[in-house]
Write a protein that holds these residues in place. Structure first.
Motif, PDB file in Angstrom:
ATOM      1  N   UNK A  97       0.840  -1.143  -0.079  1.00 43.94           N
ATOM      2  CA  UNK A  97      -0.054   0.184   0.022  1.00 43.94           C
ATOM      3  C   UNK A  97       0.981   1.114  -0.097  1.00 43.94           C
ATOM      4  N   UNK A  98       0.234   2.285  -0.645  1.00 44.82           N
ATOM      5  CA  UNK A  98       0.829   3.607  -0.545  1.00 44.82           C
ATOM      6  C   UNK A  98       1.167   4.130   0.910  1.00 44.82           C
ATOM      7  N   UNK A  99       2.370   4.158   1.458  1.00 44.90           N
ATOM      8  CA  UNK A  99       2.714   4.761   2.730  1.00 44.90           C
ATOM      9  C   UNK A  99       4.025   5.220   2.686  1.00 44.90           C
ATOM     10  N   UNK A 100       4.418   6.311   3.592  1.00 41.67           N
ATOM     11  CA  UNK A 100       5.812   6.385   3.689  1.00 41.67           C
ATOM     12  C   UNK A 100       6.805   5.782   4.598  1.00 41.67           C
ATOM     13  N   UNK A 101       6.845   4.292   4.036  1.00 42.87           N
ATOM     14  CA  UNK A 101       7.849   3.562   4.898  1.00 42.87           C
ATOM     15  C   UNK A 101       7.368   2.121   4.158  1.00 42.87           C
ATOM     16  N   UNK A 102       7.963   1.029   5.100  1.00 44.83           N
ATOM     17  CA  UNK A 102       7.534  -0.590   4.812  1.00 44.83           C
ATOM     18  C   UNK A 102       6.925  -0.955   6.105  1.00 44.83           C
ATOM     19  N   UNK A 103       5.743  -1.636   5.933  1.00 43.66           N
ATOM     20  CA  UNK A 103       5.116  -2.125   6.822  1.00 43.66           C
ATOM     21  C   UNK A 103       5.093  -3.775   6.535  1.00 43.66           C
ATOM     22  N   UNK A 104       5.433  -4.537   7.734  1.00 48.44           N
ATOM     23  CA  UNK A 104       5.495  -6.050   7.685  1.00 48.44           C
ATOM     24  C   UNK A 104       4.568  -6.512   8.746  1.00 48.44           C
ATOM     25  N   UNK A 105       3.722  -7.367   8.502  1.00 43.99           N
ATOM     26  CA  UNK A 105       3.119  -8.119   9.590  1.00 43.99           C
ATOM     27  C   UNK A 105       3.333  -9.614   9.627  1.00 43.99           C
ATOM     28  N   UNK A 106       3.708 -10.345  10.520  1.00 44.26           N
ATOM     29  CA  UNK A 106       4.153 -11.515  10.841  1.00 44.26           C
ATOM     30  C   UNK A 106       3.139 -12.330  11.887  1.00 44.26           C
ATOM     31  N   UNK A 107       2.555 -13.595  11.512  1.00 45.78           N
ATOM     32  CA  UNK A 107       1.859 -14.217  12.678  1.00 45.78           C
ATOM     33  C   UNK A 107       2.805 -15.475  12.314  1.00 45.78           C
ATOM     34  N   UNK A 108       2.814 -16.295  13.896  1.00 47.56           N
ATOM     35  CA  UNK A 108       3.584 -17.246  14.202  1.00 47.56           C
ATOM     36  C   UNK A 108       2.644 -18.338  15.000  1.00 47.56           C
ATOM     37  N   UNK A 109       2.600 -19.394  14.755  1.00 50.28           N
ATOM     38  CA  UNK A 109       1.930 -20.593  15.669  1.00 50.28           C
ATOM     39  C   UNK A 109       2.920 -21.323  16.149  1.00 50.28           C
ATOM     40  N   UNK A 110       3.020 -21.538  17.621  1.00 48.05           N
ATOM     41  CA  UNK A 110       3.768 -22.365  18.085  1.00 48.05           C
ATOM     42  C   UNK A 110       2.771 -23.502  19.063  1.00 48.05           C
ATOM     43  N   UNK A 111       3.484 -24.782  19.326  1.00 41.64           N
ATOM     44  CA  UNK A 111       2.678 -25.528  20.125  1.00 41.64           C
ATOM     45  C   UNK A 111       3.008 -25.202  21.621  1.00 41.64           C
ATOM     46  N   UNK A 112       1.980 -25.517  22.502  1.00 41.78           N
ATOM     47  CA  UNK A 112       2.500 -25.241  23.774  1.00 41.78           C
ATOM     48  C   UNK A 112       3.435 -26.138  24.236  1.00 41.78           C
ATOM     49  N   UNK A 113       4.168 -25.598  25.286  1.00 41.43           N
ATOM     50  CA  UNK A 113       5.274 -26.370  25.902  1.00 41.43           C
ATOM     51  C   UNK A 113       4.591 -27.226  26.934  1.00 41.43           C
TER      52      UNK A 113
END
Length: 173
Positions: A97-113
């Motif tokens: 998208x047009x914006x003054x910068x760079x955006x990243x979105x990360x989702x991680x899934x982990x098993x419960x310990x």
């Protein structure tokens, strides 16, 4: 210091949220993998649509939808693009998208310990690298809405994983 309020040493604003989910990691991953698809963005879908329209007006990609299959690197997801994907583990989108910068979105899934394998952890990481003062101003102007929307996305995604786990019988009532 609260995440996202001040830039890191490299100038990027970063946030990290985490939520325990009463669903197996495989079920939680299905919600991450559906991002931008049928459930939309899990929160503020109308605002995401408006953002896409405004982006298109200023020459950005707008809302392009997403493939109706498992996501792969370089796939579009509305105004984002899949940067990396490790099926069952993590998905990173970079905004186009047009914006003054760079955006990243990360989702991680982990098993419960430990012995509780019917639970998982959902992690949301956000990064914005502003381009100069305009980018920093952009960050501060949109920060209040950003905090509410992204927190709601995480909560609702986790809630959907729990609903799916109950529906498919992998978790109790």
């Amino acid at each position: 210091m609260r995440a996202g309020l001040t830039p890191d040493a490299d100038g990027a604003f970063r946030e990290r949220r985490e939520r325990a989910v009463d669903a197996p990691a495989t079920t939680t991953w299905t919600c991450v993998a559906d991002l931008g698809g049928d459930p939309g963005w899990y929160a503020a879908n109308r605002l995401w649509q408006v953002r896409g329209v405004l982006d298109r007006v200023v020459g950005g990609p707008g809302n392009r939808g997403r493939p109706d299959r498992e996501l792969r690197v370089d796939d579009p997801v509305d105004g984002w693009r899949v940067e990396t994907v490790e099926p069952g583990r993590s998905l990173t989108l970079v905004s186009e998208q047009r914006m003054p910068g760079t955006a990243r979105m990360t989702y991680e899934v982990h098993d419960s310990q430990g012995p509780d394998t019917d639970r998982s952890r959902l992690v949301q990481r956000l990064e914005f690298r502003p381009d100069g003062r305009l980018g920093q101003t952009f960050w501060w102007v949109e920060l209040p809405a950003h905090k509410v929307i992204f927190r709601a996305m995480l909560v609702r995604m986790a809630g959907e994983a729990e609903r799916r786990a109950r529906a498919d019988g992998t978790m109790g009532p």
